[in-house]
Design an enzyme around this catalytic site. Structure first.
Site, PDB file in Angstrom:
ATOM      1  N   SER A 125       0.809  -1.214   0.000  1.00 14.39           N
ATOM      2  CA  SER A 125       0.000   0.000   0.000  1.00 14.39           C
ATOM      3  C   SER A 125       0.838   1.258   0.000  1.00 14.39           C
ATOM      4  O   SER A 125       1.941   1.309   0.546  1.00 14.39           O
ATOM      5  CB  SER A 125      -0.947  -0.002   1.198  1.00 14.39           C
ATOM      6  OG  SER A 125      -0.236   0.395   2.345  1.00 14.39           O
ATOM      7  N   LYS A 126       0.250   2.234  -0.639  1.00 10.55           N
ATOM      8  CA  LYS A 126       0.868   3.535  -0.735  1.00 10.55           C
ATOM      9  C   LYS A 126       1.145   4.084   0.661  1.00 10.55           C
ATOM     10  O   LYS A 126       2.195   4.631   0.943  1.00 10.55           O
ATOM     11  CB  LYS A 126      -0.134   4.413  -1.472  1.00 10.55           C
ATOM     12  CG  LYS A 126       0.267   5.801  -1.738  1.00 10.55           C
ATOM     13  CD  LYS A 126      -0.752   6.404  -2.677  1.00 10.55           C
ATOM     14  CE  LYS A 126      -1.013   7.845  -2.325  1.00 10.55           C
ATOM     15  NZ  LYS A 126      -2.100   8.412  -3.108  1.00 10.55           N
ATOM     16  N   ARG A 127       0.167   3.863   1.542  1.00 14.06           N
ATOM     17  CA  ARG A 127       0.291   4.421   2.883  1.00 14.06           C
ATOM     18  C   ARG A 127       1.479   3.829   3.638  1.00 14.06           C
ATOM     19  O   ARG A 127       2.164   4.508   4.379  1.00 14.06           O
ATOM     20  CB  ARG A 127      -1.000   4.193   3.673  1.00 14.06           C
ATOM     21  CG  ARG A 127      -1.290   5.336   4.619  1.00 14.06           C
ATOM     22  CD  ARG A 127      -2.408   5.024   5.588  1.00 14.06           C
ATOM     23  NE  ARG A 127      -2.435   3.624   5.959  1.00 14.06           N
ATOM     24  CZ  ARG A 127      -3.546   2.891   6.004  1.00 14.06           C
ATOM     25  NH1 ARG A 127      -4.682   3.408   5.674  1.00 14.06           N
ATOM     26  NH2 ARG A 127      -3.493   1.626   6.384  1.00 14.06           N
TER      27      ARG A 127
ATOM     28  N   GLY B 153       4.103   2.903   2.349  1.00 20.56           N
ATOM     29  CA  GLY B 153       5.360   3.220   1.652  1.00 20.56           C
ATOM     30  C   GLY B 153       6.032   2.004   1.037  1.00 20.56           C
ATOM     31  O   GLY B 153       7.239   2.001   0.862  1.00 20.56           O
TER      32      GLY B 153
END
Ligand code: GLU
Length: 483
Positions: free
Chosen positions: A253-255, A257
């Site tokens: 996930s983008k969150r 990283g």
């Protein structure tokens, strides 16, 4: 045999997801393995807004990874343009051809009407599917609306009975009941094609023989096949790839990283290690080999060894693999890459980076962990004198209290402050004090580093710190020890 042509067809979002990098890689490997062509196509028609520089991110990433495309927007080719928005005008005639054949139809339903019918269906607990309302319009009525300029979309006319099936290289035989198929939109109100339509037209026009992409397209593929059949075109081989997961439950996930290629590069992973590892997330070579150059991957790659269970992207494993790549790096290259990370802690300090690099190379798994490992060189950490105790070295606080004052004048008297001179001088002195090596070297290293584990031993660290700082730190130790 026809030449293999694969394509990577990213939408320019501004970032390259690792799953996308892997899809590109498998497409590249397969094309190269088969002596075929790897095509890059930019799919920007469904794009809500233009992301500045997004196409460059795709180019730069593929180039950095060593995946060179044979045809694409910047390099050209016989099947261009390779950017969907530049192909805008070619899709509508194909959709009109399908309308003539009865495989597609004009739909004039407004958004409000559709919303209403959707809510009603949901209230009945049903999943809304377009109800073919406009399929029942008479030819005259359709013509009247078109002439009057009533906005329309063009929809695929899906069968409602029976089933559609195809064979996927990874997932085997896939069958869906036709009653599940929705009459998807091919051309939107603004005249632009949907992704669903454009990808089929483009894959056909570009002569794509093997469509390799994420498994989220597995269930739309029967609809694409309806299109191929309606046109009388040959259906490509499908190779759907499982999702790259962080663990059994979570996607990258983008969150967190951990989703984008750039996240890993900025943390100091090596592209070669990342590519090597990614290749193995979802494919197995069928041998014990773990390390592959790109050429070796091309050689070993086999689409029949792609896994049909989700690929787990294990960062711990990647770290290990990265450390192996770092260890094998050319020393100059390592120094060049490590320098900015050294600078984070040591900029402006007079420290021999080349020597530090020699000590750090085998201790680097990822570059972003370098600063924490060398921080003690910049600043003596606060430590508890209990760490002077080491059973094996026969050292403790009282030994430290005894030997550190002896070391001070010896170090002070060294001529040129080289590692060799420090080593030779101290090693000569130790037996004269009636001590074992460890009883001097352990306290010395603790005193000048403030920590138990360090890259390099007492001599290396003393050398890197310089005479003045070494002496100062021994002074601090003696104060801590109450002397
Ligand atoms: N543009 C699509 C995406 O980025 C590509 C899907 C495909 O490969 O057909 O997901």
């Amino acid at each position: 045999m026809t030449q293999v042509r694969t394509r990577f067809a990213p939408s320019p979002t501004g970032f390259m997801h690792l799953g996308g990098v892997r899809t590109a890689l498998y497409n590249y490997l397969f094309a190269k393995k088969m002596g075929g062509k790897f095509i890059l196509r930019i799919e920007d028609t469904d794009q809500e807004r233009f992301v500045e520089g997004a196409t460059e991110v795709i180019y730069d990433t593929l180039k950095a990874c060593g995946m060179n495309w044979d045809e694409g927007p910047d390099v050209g080719g016989d099947y261009g343009p390779y950017v969907q928005s530049e192909r805008k005008s070619l899709y509508l005639p194909y959709a009109q051809e399908l309308v003539k054949k009865g495989a597609a139809y004009y739909c004039f339903c407004t958004k409000e009407e559709l919303d209403e019918r959707r809510s009603a269906a949901e209230a009945r607990g049903e999943v809304f599917k377009y109800d073919k309302h406009c399929l029942r319009l008479s030819q005259e009525e359709i013509q009247r609306k078109l002439d009057a300029g009533v906005p329309y979309v063009i929809r695929l006319n899906c069968p409602t009975e029976g089933e559609s099936s195809y064979d996927d290289v990874v997932f085997g035989h896939i069958a869906f009941p036709n009653s599940d198929l929705d009459d998807m939109v091919l051309i939107k109100q603004d005249g632009m094609p949907t992704y669903n339509f454009a990808n089929v037209i483009d894959d056909h026009l570009m002569g794509i023989t093997h469509v390799m992409r994420g498994m989220e397209y597995l269930s739309s593929t029967p609809k694409y096949n309806l299109l191929y059949n309606a046109f009388g075109w040959e259906i490509p081989q499908y190779i759907h790839l499982t999702t790259v997961m962080r663990d059994a439950q979570h996607k990258l996930s983008k969150r967190d990283g951990d989703a984008y290629y750039s996240d890993f590069i900025s943390k100091g992973y090596l592209t070669e290690a990342l590519i090597n590892y990614l290749a193995l997330v979802g494919w197995n070579p069928g041998t014990d080999q773990e390390f592959f150059t790109m050429d070796e991957l091309i050689d070993a790659f086999d689409i029949h060894r792609l896994n049909n269970s989700p690929g787990i992207f294990d960062v711990t494993k990647l770290d290990w693999m990265n450390s192996q790549y770092v260890a094998r790096m050319d020393a100059d290259k390592y120094l060049e890459m490590a320098k900015p990370w050294f600078d984070r802690e040591l900029a402006g300090k007079n420290i021999d980076y080349r020597r530090l690099a020699e000590l750090m190379q085998s201790r680097t798994d990822i570059f972003s962990r370098i600063p924490e490992k060398i921080r003690f060189l910049a600043e003596l950490p606060d430590y508890d004198t209990a760490i002077f105790f080491n059973k094996k070295q026969k050292s403790d606080e009282s030994v430290a209290r005894e030997v550190l004052p002896l070391l001070l004048p010896v170090l002070e008297g060294i001529g040129e402050w080289t590692e060799q001179n420090i080593h030779d001088t101290v090693m000569v002195a130790i037996p004269t004090w009636g001590k074992k090596n460890g009883q001097v070297l352990w306290p010395m290293r603790i005193a000048i580093s403030g920590q138990e584990s360090t890259p390099g031993g007492a001599f290396e660290i003393a050398y890197l710190l310089g005479r003045e700082e070494t002496l100062r730190r021994i002074g601090v130790a003696l104060e801590k020890l109450g002397r």
